[in-house]
Design a protein around this motif. Sequence first.
Motif, PDB file in Angstrom:
ATOM      1  N   ASP A   8       0.831  -1.209   0.000  1.00 20.16           N
ATOM      2  CA  ASP A   8       0.000   0.000   0.000  1.00 20.16           C
ATOM      3  C   ASP A   8       0.869   1.264   0.000  1.00 20.16           C
ATOM      4  O   ASP A   8       0.598   2.220  -0.744  1.00 20.16           O
ATOM      5  N   ALA A   9       1.905   1.269   0.821  1.00 22.52           N
ATOM      6  CA  ALA A   9       2.820   2.414   0.873  1.00 22.52           C
ATOM      7  C   ALA A   9       3.550   2.573  -0.454  1.00 22.52           C
ATOM      8  O   ALA A   9       3.746   3.696  -0.946  1.00 22.52           O
ATOM      9  N   TYR A  10       3.925   1.467  -1.047  1.00 24.91           N
ATOM     10  CA  TYR A  10       4.632   1.504  -2.334  1.00 24.91           C
ATOM     11  C   TYR A  10       3.721   2.029  -3.445  1.00 24.91           C
ATOM     12  O   TYR A  10       4.141   2.847  -4.261  1.00 24.91           O
ATOM     13  N   ASP A  13       1.252   4.103  -3.120  1.00 23.04           N
ATOM     14  CA  ASP A  13       1.163   5.547  -2.908  1.00 23.04           C
ATOM     15  C   ASP A  13       2.429   6.245  -3.398  1.00 23.04           C
ATOM     16  O   ASP A  13       2.374   7.310  -4.015  1.00 23.04           O
ATOM     17  N   LYS A  66       2.454   6.372  -7.188  1.00 20.73           N
ATOM     18  CA  LYS A  66       1.512   7.401  -7.651  1.00 20.73           C
ATOM     19  C   LYS A  66       2.111   8.795  -7.535  1.00 20.73           C
ATOM     20  O   LYS A  66       1.958   9.624  -8.437  1.00 20.73           O
ATOM     21  N   ARG A  67       2.791   9.058  -6.420  1.00 23.37           N
ATOM     22  CA  ARG A  67       3.429  10.365  -6.243  1.00 23.37           C
ATOM     23  C   ARG A  67       4.497  10.634  -7.290  1.00 23.37           C
ATOM     24  O   ARG A  67       4.667  11.754  -7.757  1.00 23.37           O
TER      25      ARG A  67
END
Length: 182
Positions: free
Chosen positions: A171-173, A175, A178-179
Amino acid sequence: MTKVGIVVGSIRNNSFSEALAKNIVELFPEGYEAEFIEIANLPLYNQDSDENIPEVYTNFRNKVKALDAVVFVTPEHNRSIPAALKNALDVGSRPYGSNVWDGKPALIVSQSPSNLSGFGANHHLRQVLAFLNMPVVQQPEVYIANVHELLGEDGKITNEDTVGFLQSVVDAYVDFVKRHQA
């Protein structure tokens, strides 16, 4: 569709890294397509090959170029990354000025059957990826210790806490990717 390359640092058949990578791939959300990138077939990089580029190098470089992001899942060899992984990074970064890794968001997952969990490999890989201009997820860090105790006969992770942790990592990856795509 976001295309994520999965680079497994171990070239051993049925390695712990490969099993762990297959578990991680299942955690990606819809809209993400994972592709395992073969590194075992790459001859050792030699600058002389820049004049007569082997077809396998060209195919590898083209696969990496087509990726939006890369996940590295690796064991530790002698407190560093495996030679096959370093070779793949070298092949993709040469000839000078043709770095196919450039700017691709990366996630590093290290594992080990010991308690050290591939800490040395994880940090050595971070150092190489910094030079290759790959932004890397800094937190959460992913070190999987005693990996052999976490995998069932079918290669699936049997510890729900580990699955939950890996889901939070993915999930962190996602995000992070996407950034970097914005």
